[in-house]
Design a protein around this motif. Structure first.
Motif, PDB file in Angstrom:
ATOM      1  N   LYS A 118       0.688  -1.200   0.056  1.00 20.71           N
ATOM      2  CA  LYS A 118      -0.050   0.012  -0.118  1.00 20.71           C
ATOM      3  C   LYS A 118       0.998   1.205  -0.132  1.00 20.71           C
ATOM      4  CE  LYS A 118      -4.040  -2.041   0.195  1.00 20.71           C
ATOM      5  NZ  LYS A 118      -4.865  -2.014  -0.986  1.00 20.71           N
ATOM      6  N   ARG A 119       2.263   1.009  -0.020  1.00 20.98           N
ATOM      7  CA  ARG A 119       3.199   2.215   0.062  1.00 20.98           C
ATOM      8  C   ARG A 119       4.243   1.855  -0.936  1.00 20.98           C
ATOM      9  NH1 ARG A 119       3.115   3.619   6.315  1.00 20.98           N
ATOM     10  NH2 ARG A 119       1.067   2.316   6.860  1.00 20.98           N
ATOM     11  N   ILE A 120       4.686   3.026  -1.250  1.00 22.76           N
ATOM     12  CA  ILE A 120       5.810   3.022  -2.413  1.00 22.76           C
ATOM     13  C   ILE A 120       6.727   4.198  -2.352  1.00 22.76           C
ATOM     14  CG2 ILE A 120       4.455   4.022  -4.132  1.00 22.76           C
ATOM     15  CD1 ILE A 120       5.750   1.622  -6.190  1.00 22.76           C
ATOM     16  N   LEU A 121       7.745   4.224  -2.490  1.00 26.02           N
ATOM     17  CA  LEU A 121       8.839   5.104  -2.812  1.00 26.02           C
ATOM     18  C   LEU A 121       9.230   5.621  -4.247  1.00 26.02           C
ATOM     19  CD1 LEU A 121      10.642   7.753  -1.538  1.00 26.02           C
ATOM     20  CD2 LEU A 121      12.224   5.952  -1.560  1.00 26.02           C
ATOM     21  N   ILE A 122       8.967   6.657  -4.779  1.00 25.08           N
ATOM     22  CA  ILE A 122       8.926   7.144  -6.305  1.00 25.08           C
ATOM     23  C   ILE A 122      10.433   7.866  -6.278  1.00 25.08           C
ATOM     24  CG2 ILE A 122       8.137   7.843  -8.251  1.00 25.08           C
ATOM     25  CD1 ILE A 122       5.516   7.248  -7.216  1.00 25.08           C
ATOM     26  N   ILE A 123      11.539   7.483  -6.866  1.00 26.19           N
ATOM     27  CA  ILE A 123      12.411   8.383  -7.339  1.00 26.19           C
ATOM     28  C   ILE A 123      12.934   8.658  -8.701  1.00 26.19           C
ATOM     29  CG2 ILE A 123      13.464   7.614  -5.002  1.00 26.19           C
ATOM     30  CD1 ILE A 123      15.268   5.677  -6.099  1.00 26.19           C
ATOM     31  N   GLY A 124      13.649   9.669  -8.961  1.00 26.15           N
ATOM     32  CA  GLY A 124      14.089   9.658 -10.213  1.00 26.15           C
ATOM     33  C   GLY A 124      14.794   8.553 -10.725  1.00 26.15           C
ATOM     34  N   GLY A 125      15.751   8.029  -9.959  1.00 25.78           N
ATOM     35  CA  GLY A 125      16.812   6.944 -10.199  1.00 25.78           C
ATOM     36  C   GLY A 125      17.898   7.460 -10.841  1.00 25.78           C
ATOM     37  N   GLY A 126      19.074   6.664 -10.491  1.00 22.91           N
ATOM     38  CA  GLY A 126      20.458   7.009 -10.831  1.00 22.91           C
ATOM     39  C   GLY A 126      20.743   6.414 -12.296  1.00 22.91           C
ATOM     40  N   GLY A 127      21.782   6.694 -12.546  1.00 19.49           N
ATOM     41  CA  GLY A 127      22.446   6.156 -14.025  1.00 19.49           C
ATOM     42  C   GLY A 127      21.492   6.583 -15.237  1.00 19.49           C
TER      43      GLY A 127
END
Length: 311
Positions: A110-119
Motif C-alpha cells: 500500500k506504500r511506495i517510494l518513487i525516485i528519479g533513479g540514478g544512472g
C-alpha cells in the motif's frame, strides 16, 4: 544551597527533555534493505521491534521480480514493505503498470517510494512526476507515496529544477487520494536540513518530511557512499575528521545529528520533519540494534549534543 538545587533540577529537566525529544523523533524510524540483504537475514521483524516500515532498494541492475518477491515476504512478516520505484529505470508505461500492479495485487503493498533513479535512462519515463500523473497509483489503491528530497542538492539536477519539482509535487498532493511525503537523501549535519527546510517553506512546501540519515558506519564507508552520491558539503565535513585517528579507529554514529534534529524540531513546532529514515551503511542489523539500544536505555547527553546510552 537552594539556588544550587534549583540549578541542578533545571539541568536535569533540560537533559530529560532532550532525551524525550530524541526518543520521540526516532521511535518509529524507518530503515531500508535490498533483496540480497533480505535473503541473508530472512526474518527482519525479530530485530525491528520499533520499526514497521521497511524500504526496498531497487538498484539499476536489479531484477524487478526480486523486489516484488521481497516486498511480499516483508508484508507477510507483518511489516510494511515500501519498495522503490526508480522512474528512469522503467522501460515504458506497460512495464510500469505491470510492476505497480504486482506490488499491489501479489505483494500486498500500500506504500511506495518513487525516485528519479540514478544512472542512464532506460526508457521513455523521465521523472517521479510523470509516474504520479499516470494515475496508476490510484488505480492500484496505494495509500502512501514517498518522493525524494535533496537537502544538499543533486549532482545532475539544477536547483531551479529541484524547486520546480517540489512545487509541482505540492500541487499534485492537493488533489490526490493518497498521502504524499518527502524522504530525503542522507546528510551528515543538521544545518543542511535546517537551511533546506527554510528554503522549502519559502516555495510553499506543505509535505511532511522524513529525514534520511546514515546509520553507524566507519568513516571510510561513509566517505565512499557520500562520494558515490556526489554530496559536496558532506565530503567537506567528513574530510575534516580524517585527521583524527581516534575517531577513524572507532565506529562513527549519528548521535549528534539525531540530537540536533530533535532539538530543531522542538524549537520549530511548525517544521514538517516527522521522522527519521536510516540508511544502514554499516549493516541493517547493526543499525537497527543501535537504534533499539537508544530507545531501550536512558541517555547521557553531553554539552555538544553527542550522547551515549547508559546501559
Amino acid at each position: 544551597s537552594r539556588t544550587l538545587n534549583i540549578l541542578i533540577n533545571k539541568l536535569q529537566m533540560n537533559s530529560k527533555q532532550k532525551e524525550n525529544s530524541i526518543k520521540s523523533l526516532i521511535k518509529d524510524y524507518t530503515i531500508e534493505t535490498t533483496p540480497n540483504i533480505y535473503e541473508k537475514y530472512g526474518n527482519l521483524k525479530e530485530f525491528l521491534p520499533y520499526s514497521r516500515d521497511v524500504y526496498i532498494t531497487y538498484l539499476p541492475e536489479e531484477d524487478s521480480q526480486r523486489v516484488i518477491k521481497t516486498a511480499k515476504m516483508i508484508n507477510e512478516e507483518g511489516l510494511n514493505a515500501i519498495p522503490h520505484l526508480p522512474a528512469r529505470s522503467i522501460k515504458d508505461y506497460q512495464t510500469l503498470e505491470n510492476y505497480i500492479a504486482k506490488l499491489s495485487e501479489y505483494a500486498g503493498c500500500k506504500r511506495i517510494l518513487i525516485i528519479g533513479g540514478g544512472g542512464k535512462k532506460v526508457g521513455s519515463i523521465n521523472s517521479s512526476l510523470e509516474i504520479l500523473n499516470s494515475n496508476l497509483l490510484s488505480k492500484y489503491n496505494f495509500e502512501y507515496i514517498g518522493l525524494a528530497g535533496h537537502p544538499e542538492g543533486h549532482p545532475d539536477i539544477s536547483k531551479k529544477e529541484l524547486d520546480n519539482a517540489i512545487i509541482e509535487k505540492n500541487k499534485f498532493s492537493k488533489n490526490s487520494n493518497f498521502k504524499i511525503y518527502l524522504v530525503t537523501q542522507f546528510f551528515f549535519e543538521a544545518n543542511a536540513f535546517k537551511l533546506w527546510e527554510k528554503h522549502l517553506n519559502l516555495i510553499g512546501n506543505k509535505l511532511d518530511i522524513h529525514a534520511g540519515i546514515p546509520g553507524p558506519a566507519n568513516l571510510k564507508i561513509l566517505l565512499s557512499f557520500a562520494k558515490s552520491c556526489g554530496i559536496g558539503n558532506s565530503i567537506n565535513f567528513l574530510s575534516k575528521q580524517i585527521f583524527n585517528i581516534r575517531k577513524l579507529a572507532t565506529t562513527k554514529t549519528p548521535d549528534k545529528l539525531i540530537a540536533d534534529l530533535a532539538e530543531y524540531k522542538i524549537n520549530n513546532p511548525a517544521s514538517r520533519l516527522k521522522k527519521l529514515h536510516l540508511y544502514p551503511f554499516g549493516g541493517m542489523k547493526k543499525t537497527s540494534q543501535w537504534m533499539n539500544t537508544i530507545l531501550d536505555n536512558p541517555l547521557e547527553i553531553k554539552n555538544n549534543n553527542e550522547f551515549v546510552t547508559e546501559k
